[in-house]
Design an enzyme around this catalytic site. Sequence first.
Site, PDB file in Angstrom:
ATOM      1  N   GLY A   1       0.861  -1.293   0.060  1.00  0.00           N
ATOM      2  CA  GLY A   1       0.055   0.149  -0.108  1.00  0.00           C
ATOM      3  C   GLY A   1       0.828   1.289  -0.068  1.00  0.00           C
TER       4      GLY A   1
ATOM      5  N   CYS B   1      -3.197  10.855  10.360  1.00  0.00           N
ATOM      6  CA  CYS B   1      -2.081  11.566   9.532  1.00  0.00           C
ATOM      7  C   CYS B   1      -2.127  13.410   9.472  1.00  0.00           C
ATOM      8  CB  CYS B   1      -2.128  11.254   7.954  1.00  0.00           C
ATOM      9  SG  CYS B   1      -3.956  10.991   7.441  1.00  0.00           S
TER      10      CYS B   1
ATOM     11  N   GLN C   1      -6.981  17.657   2.811  1.00  0.00           N
ATOM     12  CA  GLN C   1      -6.339  16.611   2.812  1.00  0.00           C
ATOM     13  C   GLN C   1      -6.257  15.903   1.279  1.00  0.00           C
ATOM     14  OE1 GLN C   1      -8.275  15.704   7.181  1.00  0.00           O
ATOM     15  NE2 GLN C   1      -7.539  14.036   6.146  1.00  0.00           N
TER      16      GLN C   1
ATOM     17  N   HIS D   1      -0.940  17.017   3.324  1.00  0.00           N
ATOM     18  CA  HIS D   1      -2.322  17.437   3.950  1.00  0.00           C
ATOM     19  C   HIS D   1      -1.786  18.979   4.644  1.00  0.00           C
ATOM     20  CE1 HIS D   1      -4.048  13.697   3.609  1.00  0.00           C
ATOM     21  NE2 HIS D   1      -4.127  13.122   4.842  1.00  0.00           N
TER      22      HIS D   1
HETATM   23  N1  LIG Z   1      -2.583   7.162   3.456  1.00  0.00           N
HETATM   24  C1  LIG Z   1      -2.232   7.916   4.463  1.00  0.00           C
HETATM   25  O1  LIG Z   1      -1.944   8.986   4.206  1.00  0.00           O
HETATM   26  C2  LIG Z   1      -2.179   7.218   6.039  1.00  0.00           C
HETATM   27  C3  LIG Z   1      -1.781   8.121   6.800  1.00  0.00           C
HETATM   28  C4  LIG Z   1      -1.929   7.612   8.196  1.00  0.00           C
HETATM   29  C5  LIG Z   1      -2.600   6.439   8.521  1.00  0.00           C
HETATM   30  N2  LIG Z   1      -2.926   5.566   7.285  1.00  0.00           N
HETATM   31  C6  LIG Z   1      -3.552   4.518   7.639  1.00  0.00           C
HETATM   32  O2  LIG Z   1      -2.765   3.338   7.320  1.00  0.00           O
HETATM   33  C7  LIG Z   1      -3.286   2.140   6.704  1.00  0.00           C
HETATM   34  C8  LIG Z   1      -2.900   2.122   5.273  1.00  0.00           C
HETATM   35  O3  LIG Z   1      -3.256   3.066   4.522  1.00  0.00           O
HETATM   36  P1  LIG Z   1      -2.743   3.083   2.972  1.00  0.00           P
HETATM   37  O4  LIG Z   1      -3.020   4.520   2.550  1.00  0.00           O
HETATM   38  O5  LIG Z   1      -1.303   2.644   2.745  1.00  0.00           O
HETATM   39  O6  LIG Z   1      -3.814   2.072   2.307  1.00  0.00           O
HETATM   40  P2  LIG Z   1      -3.688   1.252   0.778  1.00  0.00           P
HETATM   41  O7  LIG Z   1      -2.799   1.976  -0.118  1.00  0.00           O
HETATM   42  O8  LIG Z   1      -5.022   0.834   0.407  1.00  0.00           O
HETATM   43  O9  LIG Z   1      -3.066  -0.118   1.262  1.00  0.00           O
HETATM   44  C9  LIG Z   1      -3.751  -1.176   1.894  1.00  0.00           C
HETATM   45  C10 LIG Z   1      -2.575  -2.357   2.154  1.00  0.00           C
HETATM   46  O10 LIG Z   1      -3.198  -3.344   3.171  1.00  0.00           O
HETATM   47  C11 LIG Z   1      -3.387  -4.566   2.439  1.00  0.00           C
HETATM   48  N3  LIG Z   1      -4.361  -5.407   2.667  1.00  0.00           N
HETATM   49  C12 LIG Z   1      -5.604  -5.289   2.351  1.00  0.00           C
HETATM   50  N4  LIG Z   1      -6.441  -6.161   2.591  1.00  0.00           N
HETATM   51  C13 LIG Z   1      -5.617  -7.010   3.251  1.00  0.00           C
HETATM   52  C14 LIG Z   1      -5.927  -8.065   3.742  1.00  0.00           C
HETATM   53  N5  LIG Z   1      -7.039  -8.689   3.928  1.00  0.00           N
HETATM   54  N6  LIG Z   1      -4.974  -8.825   4.443  1.00  0.00           N
HETATM   55  C15 LIG Z   1      -3.635  -8.343   4.416  1.00  0.00           C
HETATM   56  N7  LIG Z   1      -3.193  -7.060   3.865  1.00  0.00           N
HETATM   57  C16 LIG Z   1      -4.470  -6.454   3.226  1.00  0.00           C
HETATM   58  C17 LIG Z   1      -3.069  -4.249   1.003  1.00  0.00           C
HETATM   59  O11 LIG Z   1      -2.546  -5.505   0.194  1.00  0.00           O
HETATM   60  P3  LIG Z   1      -2.731  -5.712  -1.334  1.00  0.00           P
HETATM   61  O12 LIG Z   1      -1.895  -5.213  -2.298  1.00  0.00           O
HETATM   62  O13 LIG Z   1      -2.588  -7.369  -1.318  1.00  0.00           O
HETATM   63  O14 LIG Z   1      -4.375  -5.603  -1.398  1.00  0.00           O
HETATM   64  C18 LIG Z   1      -1.883  -2.967   0.724  1.00  0.00           C
HETATM   65  O15 LIG Z   1      -0.607  -3.480   0.945  1.00  0.00           O
HETATM   66  C19 LIG Z   1      -4.795   2.578   6.854  1.00  0.00           C
HETATM   67  O16 LIG Z   1      -5.164   2.116   8.239  1.00  0.00           O
HETATM   68  C20 LIG Z   1      -4.861   4.009   6.854  1.00  0.00           C
HETATM   69  O17 LIG Z   1      -5.906   4.482   7.567  1.00  0.00           O
HETATM   70  C21 LIG Z   1      -2.946   6.078   6.010  1.00  0.00           C
END
Ligand SMILES: NC(=O)c1ccc[n+]([C@@H]2O[C@H](COP(=O)([O-])OP(=O)(O)OC[C@H]3O[C@@H](n4cnc5c(N)ncnc54)[C@H](OP(=O)(O)O)[C@@H]3O)[C@@H](O)[C@H]2O)c1
Length: 345
Positions: free
Chosen positions: A12, A130, A157, A243
């Site tokens: 991700g 974030c 954001q 953000h």
């Molecule tokens: N984006 C931000 O700015 C940010 C900031 C702070 C916190 N967060 C938090 O950090 C987390 C990740 O965010 P992201 O933006 O990186 O999300 P993302 O791009 O959607 O990535 C999600 C990740 O989770 C994996 N995943 C999905 N379903 C799964 C399952 N059933 N078992 C194991 N792995 C699974 C995906 O793997 P696949 O490739 O196999 O689908 C991918 O590696 C979230 O909780 C989000 O709220 C995000």
Amino acid sequence: VSHSVAILGATGLVGRTALTLLEERRFPVRSLKLLASDRGDRGERTLAFRGSPVQVEPVSAEAFEHIDLALFTCANEVSQTWAEPARAAGARVVDNSSAYRYFDDVPLVVPEINADRLSARSTLVANPNCSTIAIVMALAPLAREVGIERVHVATYQSASGGGSETLDVMEQGVRAGLEGDPPRRADGTPALAFNVVPRIDRFEDNGYTREEMKIVWESRKILGIPDLAISATAVRVPVRVGHAAAISVLLHSGISPDEARRLWTSMPGIELVDDPNADRYPTPLDVAGRDTVLIGRVRRDLTNSRGLLFWVVSDNLRKGAATNAVQIAERLAELSAAASAAGHS
Ligand SMILES: NC(=O)c1ccc[n+]([C@@H]2O[C@H](COP(=O)([O-])OP(=O)(O)OC[C@H]3O[C@@H](n4cnc5c(N)ncnc54)[C@H](OP(=O)(O)O)[C@@H]3O)[C@@H](O)[C@H]2O)c1
């Protein structure tokens, strides 16, 4: 001492940024496991670490055997499924989801502010939201040195804050919008391309969104001010990364913008970009790829001599997520090394 590290959600946006940061910050990695979903349609996947390909594996309980640090960069439900198996296998978990942030016994940490919440015994640590991380970085020196009466925040954001899918949909919408109308989402929600959307996460009963309440709950917990008067409006904007937040703060006593700038300058992790005469102020494009929180547009509130208005920008994937998580991991590594040295002496 070097560590056996796993990243759950490695493919991700936050997971890939965490991988980059382990490399950039020379985190002592002995072995590395990259874990993601077992969805078959993803095929064989590898990600590069220190110049070599590392295979991405489907997550399983066995995957956490012999792991001492697990960075979770996945959705709440995935963290909830794997946090206990990972801890039972002996790993310390640093979780980026919001699943554990509001548990009293789980530290919610921004290392520049409350690293003292971590101990050698911490096996589950929550990484904050974030937007919240940048907001509390800016508020902490004001709270400590002057005292805060109330805070109003409006965030701007970026699409990457919603994960890979939100970013992809926004980019596709921009391309489509240049040719005709940006597509509406299949679920009826408004397009983000050529738009700004005042709803992030679901609505709560009080009319605020969950993203707005995360800012409220988490700022209170991190700053250690349980009754902090703070409210927020969280808005998604069609920016890729970074953000921003417009913050209005009422302090216990009036300080000038220059005095506030001095407080921020002495805080690690903050950089001022604030010179209206030279047309200098921070924007998301300036901060993308950087670890510092940028502050600018500092001015007196015209409605109250104890009030200040200012503008804060940070990279949501770095300081807003992966950088902060790796900083926590570094501190945990120091604490456990110190504890084992004490045990051996
Ligand atoms: N984006 C931000 O700015 C940010 C900031 C702070 C916190 N967060 C938090 O950090 C987390 C990740 O965010 P992201 O933006 O990186 O999300 P993302 O791009 O959607 O990535 C999600 C990740 O989770 C994996 N995943 C999905 N379903 C799964 C399952 N059933 N078992 C194991 N792995 C699974 C995906 O793997 P696949 O490739 O196999 O689908 C991918 O590696 C979230 O909780 C989000 O709220 C995000």
